[in-house]
Design an enzyme around this catalytic site. Structure first.
Site, PDB file in Angstrom:
ATOM      1  N   ASP A 286       4.625  10.167   1.838  1.00  0.00           N
ATOM      2  CA  ASP A 286       4.727   9.186   1.083  1.00  0.00           C
ATOM      3  C   ASP A 286       3.452  10.838  -0.080  1.00  0.00           C
ATOM      4  O   ASP A 286       2.654  11.435   0.187  1.00  0.00           O
ATOM      5  CB  ASP A 286       3.820   8.351   1.627  1.00  0.00           C
ATOM      6  CG  ASP A 286       3.789   6.877   0.205  1.00  0.00           C
ATOM      7  OD1 ASP A 286       4.242   7.489  -1.251  1.00  0.00           O
ATOM      8  OD2 ASP A 286       3.551   5.902   0.136  1.00  0.00           O
TER       9      ASP A 286
ATOM     10  N   GLU B 189       8.719  -3.209  -3.786  1.00  0.00           N
ATOM     11  CA  GLU B 189       7.590  -2.902  -3.641  1.00  0.00           C
ATOM     12  C   GLU B 189       7.080  -3.499  -5.396  1.00  0.00           C
ATOM     13  O   GLU B 189       5.407  -4.194  -5.174  1.00  0.00           O
ATOM     14  CB  GLU B 189       6.717  -1.913  -3.437  1.00  0.00           C
ATOM     15  CG  GLU B 189       7.196  -1.066  -4.351  1.00  0.00           C
ATOM     16  CD  GLU B 189       6.328   0.431  -4.133  1.00  0.00           C
ATOM     17  OE1 GLU B 189       6.585   1.039  -2.884  1.00  0.00           O
ATOM     18  OE2 GLU B 189       6.341   1.541  -4.980  1.00  0.00           O
TER      19      GLU B 189
END
Length: 665
Positions: free
Chosen positions: A414, A469
């Site tokens: 990430d 998200e």
């Protein structure tokens, strides 16, 4: 393992082989070349007088008017003062067998023109039925500095635009800003690619790129009168910023790339169609990308994962403590048990299990090795989250060797937040190292995919999409958005949208929620349809196991629906409006439909099924109440044949899924 240079050497040998004298003399004074697709619908012309200019045509209509092509090096400009050495034409008609995807095989059919110039470079043109493409190839002895690469876009007419607009070089999880006319876009407004232009006659032009290696990603930017390409500059210095663990560029140099003189550069692509359905199955980016480098792929296994982060690890009604503060070995074993009960292949453990930079410094509440051991006893493998900065040249071998020794299946990497040349090298390094240690990779906080996953199929997912998200924070992940990016971003490959919400809301009742248990916009069946329509080879179940357990029929679907397929058919589709797709795995078919905020009735024609057989179709669909109560749905089973046509009503923000299995000959 095939190295990048061995692949490139073969390419350069073909392009820059000694040309026969009669070929050189025949082509030296050609003023224009053209290339047409195998079906003759697409055409590109390139003017070879003085400097490179190209035009693009679809069904006889000019879509891109004469526009410049140049690559500006520190020592010379490719595309100016043209001296043609040789022009060769070629036709390829082959099969590609992907390791996995939405087709078992792909038809790789294109026409090619290779224009070699006396200044030691070439321009290669390709024409597929799916689109047109070109790229530069250089054959210089020494390293080169690329100051700029210009692809001008002088559009015919004034089309509407789906513009993933950004004011920086660090964002790919974007809202698509919709302009009624390209002329309405202000000067210097830029967008990530792919960018979609739409004409009144429904002709679509999508500008994209493929096969980006050690080179910055391409953007599109508005200039005074048209559009042109733009790129992040080469970083001069970086520092940790953005939460203290993201590599942020502080200064840049006055060029975009420093690279080997013998190499091929990324493909620039023009996808053209007047049938929106074809955009959902267009594989030109994959076809133009470098073939697979990994020999032993037995350990690469796409699948579905349960995941704790989106729902804050909350398990309402469970007998064990839950929530983000209670993420521990026992909690993760609970998730593993749920995954095993429902034939899920993976558990995705997100941030918090280790130190940010030192992955060997494990959270004492989370016995990672015990979790991995327990998972394997239940046939559930583990993915672990980390930031990209934990996998630098100095640390990548140490950390990947350790994680491989533990027995984990893969890493979710990430917070790259860049696509300059050094960062593209970083993606490649991580993918290559992961392959050495037999680890799959889910790139997150990353730039859009451009085909690297073909060379490294251990890359099972990219984010680069405004996903579920965002339902924790804003209103952008909505049914309209859900029906734009499959026609644009998904052209580049698999995406990590993270669907599966069981708390579903209408446009009027939805409110973001973080922390806590978030909800999503659209009906429950709209959410289920994402597992059919979206390409996601590492697919998340984002919601709480306790919520799924309330609905055994939905878990039956989520357990059964595959993540990879052998065949794909688009039954109906319109960009930003709706999509209906059928995908086959083995003998079973899975059909999904989604709509935007407009309710609509769709006819599903099962003519794609084999004749002379009967099938059971299990249907999950919106109920008459779903417009106002989007958690409501109906599940029913009917017998069908290939002559069956079903009328299905989709609520506002609605959808449906169908599992089809043969029951008799």
């Amino acid at each position: 393992m095939l190295t990048p240079m061995s692949h490139l050497s073969k390419l350069l040998t073909v392009i820059f082989c000694l040309c026969l004298p009669f070929l050189s003399s025949c082509n030296a004074h050609v003023s224009e070349v053209q290339i047409t697709s195998p079906n003759t619908q697409l055409k590109m012309t390139v003017n070879l007088q003085d400097f490179l200019m190209y035009s693009v045509f679809y069904k006889g209509k000019e879509v891109i008017q004469p526009s410049s092509l140049r690559m500006i090096l520190s020592e010379q400009t490719l595309g100016n003062t043209l001296q043609v050495k040789n022009i060769r034409k070629n036709t390829v008609n082959e099969k590609i067998t992907p390791l996995y995807g939405k087709y078992a095989t792909l038809h790789d059919n294109y026409n090619e023109v290779i224009i070699t110039f006396k200044q030691d470079y070439a321009l290669i043109l390709r024409a597929y039925d799916e689109g047109l493409a070109y790229h530069f190839v250089t054959n210089f002895k020494d390293e080169i500095i690329v100051k700029d690469e210009l692809m001008e876009l002088n559009l015919a007419g004034d089309p509407a635009v789906q513009y993933p607009e950004t004011n920086n070089w660090i964002a790919w999880e974007l809202v698509y800003r919709e302009y009624e006319n390209a002329s309405a876009i202000e000067k210097d407004k830029k967008a990530i690619t792919p960018v979609l232009f739409s004409y009144p006659d429904n002709t679509k032009l999508i500008v994209a790129e493929a096969d980006v290696w050690s080179y910055p990603g391409m953007y599109v930017i508005k200039n005074d009168t048209a559009f042109q390409s733009a790129y992040a500059q080469y970083p001069d210095s970086t520092a940790l910023g953005s939460w203290g663990f993201v590599s942020v560029v502080q200064r840049t140099r006055d060029y975009m790339a420093k690279t080997e003189g013998k190499r091929s550069f990324p493909w620039r692509i023009f996808i053209l169609t007047d049938d929106d359905k074809t955009l959902l199955t267009n594989e030109i980016i994959y076809k133009l990308s470098e073939p697979q480098r990994i020999e032993d792929t037995s350990w690469i296994k796409p699948g579905k994962a349960v995941w704790e982060w989106w729902h804050d690890a909350l398990l309402p009604g469970a007998e064990i403590p839950s929530g983000m503060d209670n993420r521990n070995t026992a909690l993760y074993k609970f998730y593993i048990d749920f995954a095993a009960e429902n034939r899920m292949e993976y558990l995705m453990i997100d941030a918090g299990w280790s130190d940010i930079f030192n992955l060997s410094q494990v959270n004492p509440k989370v016995d990672v090795q015990e979790i991995i051991r327990y998972g394997k006893s239940k046939n559930v493998d583990i993915f672990l989250w980390c930031v990209a900065m934990a996998l630098t040249d100095e640390t990548v071998d140490k950390h990947m060797q350790m994680i491989h020794n533990w027995g984990a299946a893969g890493l979710k990497v990430d917070f790259f937040d860049r696509d300059d040349q050094l960062t593209m090298d970083w993606y490649e390094m991580i993918a290559e190292k992961a392959a050495q240690y037999q680890l799959m990779i889910n790139f997150h906080g990353c730039s859009k995919p451009t085909g690297m996953q073909r060379a490294y199929p251990n890359i099972v997912n990219y984010e680069a999409v405004r996903g579920a998200e965002c339902s924790k924070w804003d209103y952008t992940a909505n049914p309209k958005h859900h029906l734009v990016f499959p026609f644009t971003r998904m052209l580049g490959g698999t995406l990590d949208y993270t669907p599966g919400s069981m708390r579903n809301a209408t446009q009027d009742t939805f409110k973001p929620k973080d922390p806590g248990l978030p909800s999503t916009q659209g009906t429950r069946c709209h959410e289920l349809a994402m597992y059919v329509i979206y390409d996601q080879y590492f697919a998340m179940l984002c919601d709480s196991p306790m919520e799924y357990r309330k609905y055994p029929d939905i878990m039956k679907f989520l357990s059964e629906v595959p993540v990879t397929f052998d065949d794909t058919k688009v039954l109906d589709a319109k960009v930003g409006k709706y999509a209906v797709m059928a995908k086959r795995k083995g003998n079973n078919w899975y059909v999904g439909g989604m709509t935007d905020w407009d309710a609509r009735t769709i006819e599903v024609d099962f003519g794609f099924l084999s004749s002379g057989s009967k099938y059971e179709a299990v249907i999950w669909k919106d109920s008459p109440q779903s417009d106002t109560q989007p958690t409501q749905y109906l599940c029913e089973s009917v017998t069908i044949t290939n002559e069956t046509k079903l009328q299905l009503n989709m609520a506002k923000g609605g959808g449906f899924v169908i599992c089809v299995k043969k029951i008799s000959q």
